[in-house]
Design an enzyme around this catalytic site. Structure first.
Site, PDB file in Angstrom:
ATOM      1  CG  HIS A 175      49.141-131.260  40.445  1.00  0.00           C
ATOM      2  ND1 HIS A 175      50.168-130.343  40.490  1.00  0.00           N
ATOM      3  CD2 HIS A 175      49.492-132.236  41.326  1.00  0.00           C
ATOM      4  CE1 HIS A 175      51.086-130.737  41.336  1.00  0.00           C
ATOM      5  NE2 HIS A 175      50.708-131.892  41.863  1.00  0.00           N
ATOM      6  CG  ASP A 222      54.182-130.577  44.143  1.00  0.00           C
ATOM      7  OD1 ASP A 222      54.378-131.439  45.017  1.00  0.00           O
ATOM      8  OD2 ASP A 222      53.653-130.848  43.059  1.00  0.00           O
TER       9      ASP A 222
END
Length: 470
Positions: A277, A328
């Site tokens: 991220h 994810d």
């Protein structure tokens, strides 16, 4: 000595690390490693790809069990819904996962990934223990379920057992609903030793994932990295970092520094690391993190789903930063969709078009594909050449390949670069994929995996059972 015909594939167009090439013959050995790449060749009896040949895409970030949770949180349960309220619901779902349901969910997920253009996955695995929080008799039970799922589907796997110890900065005790995640550092290193032979037998890669700075105290982070390095100096290390603004604020309150700033000053971050991220960084953090050689693991559809924010990709690239994509939480399982969302996020933020085209590749889908494959190979530990070696369709690399369908209505009659562009921006994304190989083994043909029906049925049953348990 040439490879047997069953280890050769001819493509009229192929995307090599240097760009597009015509009439390419790819050959690989019995271990699934590419031995020759020959442009301007003839088929000479080899199998012929149905359309442009692409390098397989590594998926840099996966929480497999969350696939069964996708779509079940799209309602407002609080006055201001956020990542943190989503996390509470996710914990409730994680509490019900069993070894059997995890294997079924992961097998279907990995079949989906293969059908969607991913040829390997980095599994960021943090549900370790039984539903009561106590270890299974075999402490590796859930990790082994994931390895079996990868073997069944035929996807390459980088298994990243997660170190998770605290509920917040300053060594806050773990919450009751985090009991299935928690391990001591010594216990984690013992688990890695236990998993090493099983992972090697599968042809997989074993690394470590310190969950985040809020979940791993400084002493534990240092000891875990040191212990992993003693086991394997090349093992990949992945960490969630600066995903949420609250995380940044909490880190500043604890240490006086932002998360990425703290990590770079207190850990040996280098090309082994993947910063997952890294959404909220200052310009200086972008520059400093890029200089380490670490890969940014960007998960555009999940980051959009959770309201995380937008990674400043132009600034990262300005400093030579490497990157890859991950699915994810699996709100979307589609390699091309992640590229589309990444580019569109930049367009919305900057009010420009074709933001991620590079100086060497003006066509944005081509540029993104090559960059994501290069960064993905590095972060997954699947690139024998490391940072210096070209990834994808190159000698020495694994024969992970995707063939598009040149007769698909969105692609038909176009030159190869435009076919890739239409695949990413103008098709249903997975619908334009015809075939996929992992280590030279055909895993998807005519858009379908052999396990598609049976794995889907097992997934639906596992999801229903998990939901009913609560």
């Amino acid at each position: 000595m040439s490879e047997p015909l069953e280890r050769q594939l001819f493509a009229a167009d192929a995307l090599l690390p240097t760009g597009w090439a015509r009439d390419v013959l790819v050959a690989w050995d019995g271990a699934g490693r590419i031995t020759t790449i020959t442009p301007n060749a003839q088929p000479n009896g080899a199998a012929v790809a149905t359309g442009p040949l692409l390098p397989g895409m590594p998926n840099l970030h996966s929480h497999a069990f969350q696939r069964a949770f996708a779509g079940l949180t799209e309602y407002r349960g609080e006055s201001q819904d956020s990542f943190w309220s989503w996390r509470n619901l996710m914990y409730r779902f994680a509490a019900r996962i069993t070894p059997e349901s995890l294997e079924a969910i992961a097998t279907w997920l990995y079949v989906e990934m293969l059908e969607a253009g991913y040829t390997s996955v980095c599994e960021f695995h943090y549900v370790h223990h039984g539903q009561d929080g106590r270890p299974y008799a075999d402490d590796a039970t859930l990790s082994l379920a994931l390895l079996r799922a990868a073997k069944s589907a035929g996807i390459g796997i980088t298994l990243l057992p997660v170190l998770y110890q605290t509920s917040g900065f300053g060594a806050k005790p773990p919450r009751a609903d985090q009991a299935r995640f928690v391990r001591s550092t010594d216990n984690m290193l013992s688990l890695l030793e236990r998993l090493a032979p099983a992972t090697r037998a599968l042809g997989g890669i074993l690394g470590l994932a310190p969950h985040s700075l809020r979940a791993v105290p400084p002493d534990s982070l240092a000891a875990a990295v040191q212990g992993l390095t003693a086991l394997n100096p090349q093992a990949p290390i992945h960490i969630h970092i600066a995903e949420q603004t609250q995380e940044v604020d909490d880190c500043i309150a604890w240490s006086g520094q932002r998360p990425v700033q703290w990590l770079l000053e207190h850990a040996p971050v280098d090309e082994r690391w993947c910063l997952v991220h890294a959404t909220h960084m200052t310009p200086q953090e972008y520059a400093d993190a890029a200089c380490t050689g670490a890969v940014a693991g960007i998960c555009p559809t999940t980051e959009a789903n959770l309201g995380d924010g937008i990674f400043d990709m132009p600034l990262w690239l300005q400093h030579g930063g490497r990157w890859g994509v991950g699915s994810d939480s699996h709100a979307c399982v589609n390699a091309a969709e992640e590229l589309l969302m990444l580019e569109y996020g930049q367009r919305l933020s900057l009010r420009q078009r074709n933001v991620l085209a590079s100086s060497t590749q003006a066509e944005v889908a081509t540029a993104m594909t090559l960059q994501a494959v290069q960064g993905g190979a590095q972060a997954s530990g699947r690139s024998p050449g490391g940072m210096a070696g070209p990834a994808g369709l190159a000698v020495g690399q694994q024969a992970d390949m995707v063939a598009l369908d040149a007769q698909h209505v969105a692609l038909a009659g176009l030159p190869a670069p435009s076919m890739l562009s239409s695949h990413v921006f103008g098709s249903h994304r997975t619908s334009a994929i015809d075939s996929l190989w992992v280590a030279g083994v055909l895993r998807v043909a005519q858009g379908r995996h052999a396990l598609h029906e049976t794995a889907a049925q097992a997934f639906v049953a596992a999801r229903s059972t998990t939901i009913a348990a609560g």
